[in-house]
Design a protein around this motif. Structure first.
Motif, mmCIF file in Angstrom:
data_model
loop_
_atom_site.group_PDB
_atom_site.id
_atom_site.type_symbol
_atom_site.label_atom_id
_atom_site.label_comp_id
_atom_site.label_asym_id
_atom_site.label_seq_id
_atom_site.Cartn_x
_atom_site.Cartn_y
_atom_site.Cartn_z
ATOM 1 N N TYR A 102 2.200 -4.428 -7.767
ATOM 2 C CA TYR A 102 1.918 -4.769 -6.365
ATOM 3 C C TYR A 102 2.777 -3.966 -5.385
ATOM 4 O O TYR A 102 2.322 -3.642 -4.288
ATOM 5 C CB TYR A 102 2.023 -6.282 -6.140
ATOM 6 N N LYS A 103 3.991 -3.633 -5.806
ATOM 7 C CA LYS A 103 4.817 -2.768 -4.944
ATOM 8 C C LYS A 103 4.163 -1.394 -4.801
ATOM 9 O O LYS A 103 4.100 -0.814 -3.718
ATOM 10 C CB LYS A 103 6.202 -2.580 -5.578
ATOM 11 N N ASP A 123 8.206 10.112 -4.097
ATOM 12 C CA ASP A 123 7.453 8.961 -3.565
ATOM 13 C C ASP A 123 7.627 7.757 -4.488
ATOM 14 O O ASP A 123 7.849 6.632 -4.033
ATOM 15 C CB ASP A 123 5.945 9.280 -3.484
ATOM 16 N N LEU A 124 7.519 7.996 -5.793
ATOM 17 C CA LEU A 124 7.614 6.894 -6.762
ATOM 18 C C LEU A 124 9.016 6.299 -6.764
ATOM 19 O O LEU A 124 9.188 5.076 -6.844
ATOM 20 C CB LEU A 124 7.241 7.387 -8.170
ATOM 21 N N CYS A 125 10.015 7.186 -6.659
ATOM 22 C CA CYS A 125 11.411 6.723 -6.689
ATOM 23 C C CYS A 125 11.734 5.851 -5.480
ATOM 24 O O CYS A 125 12.673 5.057 -5.505
ATOM 25 C CB CYS A 125 12.379 7.901 -6.744
ATOM 26 N N ARG A 158 2.229 0.342 -1.317
ATOM 27 C CA ARG A 158 2.645 1.621 -0.753
ATOM 28 C C ARG A 158 1.570 2.710 -0.873
ATOM 29 O O ARG A 158 1.389 3.512 0.020
ATOM 30 C CB ARG A 158 3.905 2.056 -1.510
ATOM 31 N N PHE A 159 0.881 2.741 -2.001
ATOM 32 C CA PHE A 159 0.046 3.926 -2.291
ATOM 33 C C PHE A 159 -1.453 3.661 -2.436
ATOM 34 O O PHE A 159 -2.208 4.583 -2.699
ATOM 35 C CB PHE A 159 0.541 4.609 -3.570
ATOM 36 N N MET A 160 -1.892 2.413 -2.335
ATOM 37 C CA MET A 160 -3.318 2.150 -2.528
ATOM 38 C C MET A 160 -3.941 1.607 -1.249
ATOM 39 O O MET A 160 -3.301 0.834 -0.569
ATOM 40 C CB MET A 160 -3.520 1.138 -3.666
ATOM 41 N N PRO A 161 -5.193 1.949 -0.908
ATOM 42 C CA PRO A 161 -5.977 2.932 -1.650
ATOM 43 C C PRO A 161 -5.362 4.319 -1.538
ATOM 44 O O PRO A 161 -4.808 4.673 -0.506
ATOM 45 C CB PRO A 161 -7.340 2.891 -0.968
ATOM 46 N N GLY A 162 -5.499 5.099 -2.622
ATOM 47 C CA GLY A 162 -4.943 6.445 -2.621
ATOM 48 C C GLY A 162 -4.904 7.024 -4.018
ATOM 49 O O GLY A 162 -5.343 6.386 -4.968
ATOM 50 N N PRO A 163 -4.331 8.249 -4.117
ATOM 51 C CA PRO A 163 -4.434 9.001 -5.378
ATOM 52 C C PRO A 163 -3.399 8.613 -6.436
ATOM 53 O O PRO A 163 -2.692 9.459 -6.963
ATOM 54 C CB PRO A 163 -4.254 10.445 -4.920
ATOM 55 N N LEU A 164 -3.307 7.313 -6.736
ATOM 56 C CA LEU A 164 -2.386 6.836 -7.769
ATOM 57 C C LEU A 164 -3.152 6.018 -8.794
ATOM 58 O O LEU A 164 -3.936 5.133 -8.428
ATOM 59 C CB LEU A 164 -1.291 5.959 -7.152
ATOM 60 N N THR A 165 -2.923 6.304 -10.064
ATOM 61 C CA THR A 165 -3.522 5.538 -11.169
ATOM 62 C C THR A 165 -2.395 4.844 -11.913
ATOM 63 O O THR A 165 -1.376 5.465 -12.204
ATOM 64 C CB THR A 165 -4.277 6.497 -12.117
ATOM 65 N N VAL A 166 -2.584 3.551 -12.191
ATOM 66 C CA VAL A 166 -1.532 2.783 -12.864
ATOM 67 C C VAL A 166 -2.066 2.249 -14.193
ATOM 68 O O VAL A 166 -3.169 1.706 -14.250
ATOM 69 C CB VAL A 166 -1.057 1.607 -11.980
#
Ligand code: TXA
Ligand code: MG
Length: 348
Positions: free
Chosen positions: A87-88, A205-207, A92-100
């Motif tokens: 959820y964190k 960004d992830l850090c 921050r990054f969704m919607p967007g170019p991140l896959t988890v």
């Protein structure tokens, strides 16, 4: 199979077309759709037969799992076991170019996740993609919409080249914004994050969101034959240009000397804008492809796959390109380019 190409310029004006494409998904068909990264080849992720037809259309090995695309980050609850870090990241990054990558629930058939206990989820930002998922009412499983072994498609023309007669519908939504596939991270049991594929969302960004971020070895280097494979896609040679690609680590002058010394007649040079005039003058027999400014990695990311597709059509004996740096978005470029070059890097 007869493929319909559907041109969509605006979700609100073309909602009837999107609904028609969504019906195709609901009935188990295949729809290619744009995302902000690359085009995806979609089917109902909960329909095992439909998902099997994705593998056939792409010529993809069945042990390489798919990403499921959702319209709302909270929908991940329905298909996976979510946690606080998810959820964190989502905030921050969704919607967007991140896959988890998360633990899968059993409603996702094993063919979608290639029998793994985990499944990859992504909520794309592209308005057409999100509307298609919402109208279909199911998660959409979608790999990049290229034939296995060609660069991911970043324009409808690329998709038409690869997928005509293999899918029911191709939605032409124009060029993809970013041009490289999404950043993939895995949330580990101890709450740390592993980067499996770099993309527009960078390590920095992830850090900013997760305390403990590590980079999988395969991101930066070839994986040893006996090493454990964290992401099945890492073990495939993603894309092999018809001409061998060589990455040159060095300044333009030394690069030009090296290229001339090789003495190959049909060659192409992928060059930063700042160096185009220099290479034209110095290596007159080479075709020069301009790769954006050396300082503009976003532009380079946008151009990379279409340049490789263009160069592939010309039957060069060799293609030279600069070795990208590894910081920021450069890491995503580095990761894709070392694979395309089959890890051939020359220091000059
Ligand atoms: O930007 C993107 O991510 C695009 C667009 C269409 O969303 N999709 C995409 O999908 O690039 P694909 O299938 O070409 O790449 C997905 C990668 C593969 O390397 C696959 O092995 C990995 O994700 N993957 C999928 N599920 C996984 C899992 N459960 N565990 C580890 N890796 C996984
Ligand atoms: Mg792919």
């Amino acid at each position: 199979m007869n493929t319909e190409v559907m041109k969509i310029s605006s979700v609100s004006e073309d909602i009837e077309k999107i609904r028609r494409a969504a019906d195709v998904i609901k009935k188990g068909g295949l729809v290619v759709f744009p995302t902000e990264t690359v085009y995806g080849l979609g089917a109902d992720a909960t329909n095992a037969e439909a998902v099997k037809s994705i593998f056939t259309a792409k010529g993809r090995p069945s042990d390489n799992p798919l990403i499921i695309h959702i319209a709302d980050p909270r929908d991940a609850e329905k298909y996976t076991v979510t946690n606080e870090l998810y959820y964190k990241l989502a905030e921050r990054f969704m919607p967007g170019p991140l896959t988890v990558i998360l633990e899968s629930k059993s409603c996702i058939p094993s063919v979608t996740r290639a029998s793994l206990p985990t499944v990859a989820v992504r909520c794309p930002e592209n308005a057409i993609a999100r509307s298609l998922i919402t109208e279909a009412g199911v998660p959409i499983a979608a790999p990049s919409a290229n034939l296995s072994g060609t660069p991911s498609p970043t324009s409808a023309a690329h998709v038409i080249d690869d997928m005509t007669d293999r899918v029911d519908v191709i939605i032409d939504g124009g060029d993809c914004d970013f041009g490289l596939e999404s950043t993939i991270v895995k949330i580990e049991n101890d709450g740390s994050l592993t980067l499996l594929r770099p993309g527009k969302i960078t390590v920095d960004d992830l850090c900013a969101v997760a305390e403990n971020v590590s980079i999988a070895d395969a991101v930066l280097d070839k994986i040893a034959k006996d090493a454990p494979v964290l992401s099945p896609g890492m073990k495939y040679r993603h894309y092999a240009p018809s001409a061998p690609l060589e990455l040159i680590d060095g300044d333009p002058k030394s690069a030009a000397d090296y290229i001339l010394k090789n003495n190959i007649s049909r060659i192409a040079i992928i060059s930063y804008d700042e160096d185009v005039a220099f290479f034209r003058e110095k290596v007159q027999h080479a075709a020069i492809y301009s790769f954006g400014s050396r300082f503009d990695e976003t532009e380079q990311a946008h151009l990379l796959f279409s340049l490789l597709r263009l160069a592939d059509k010309e039957n060069y004996e060799k293609i030279y390109a600069p070795l990208p740096g590894k910081s920021g978005v450069g890491l995503a470029l580095f990761n894709r380019m070392i694979r395309a070059a089959a890890y051939t890097i020359v220091k000059v």
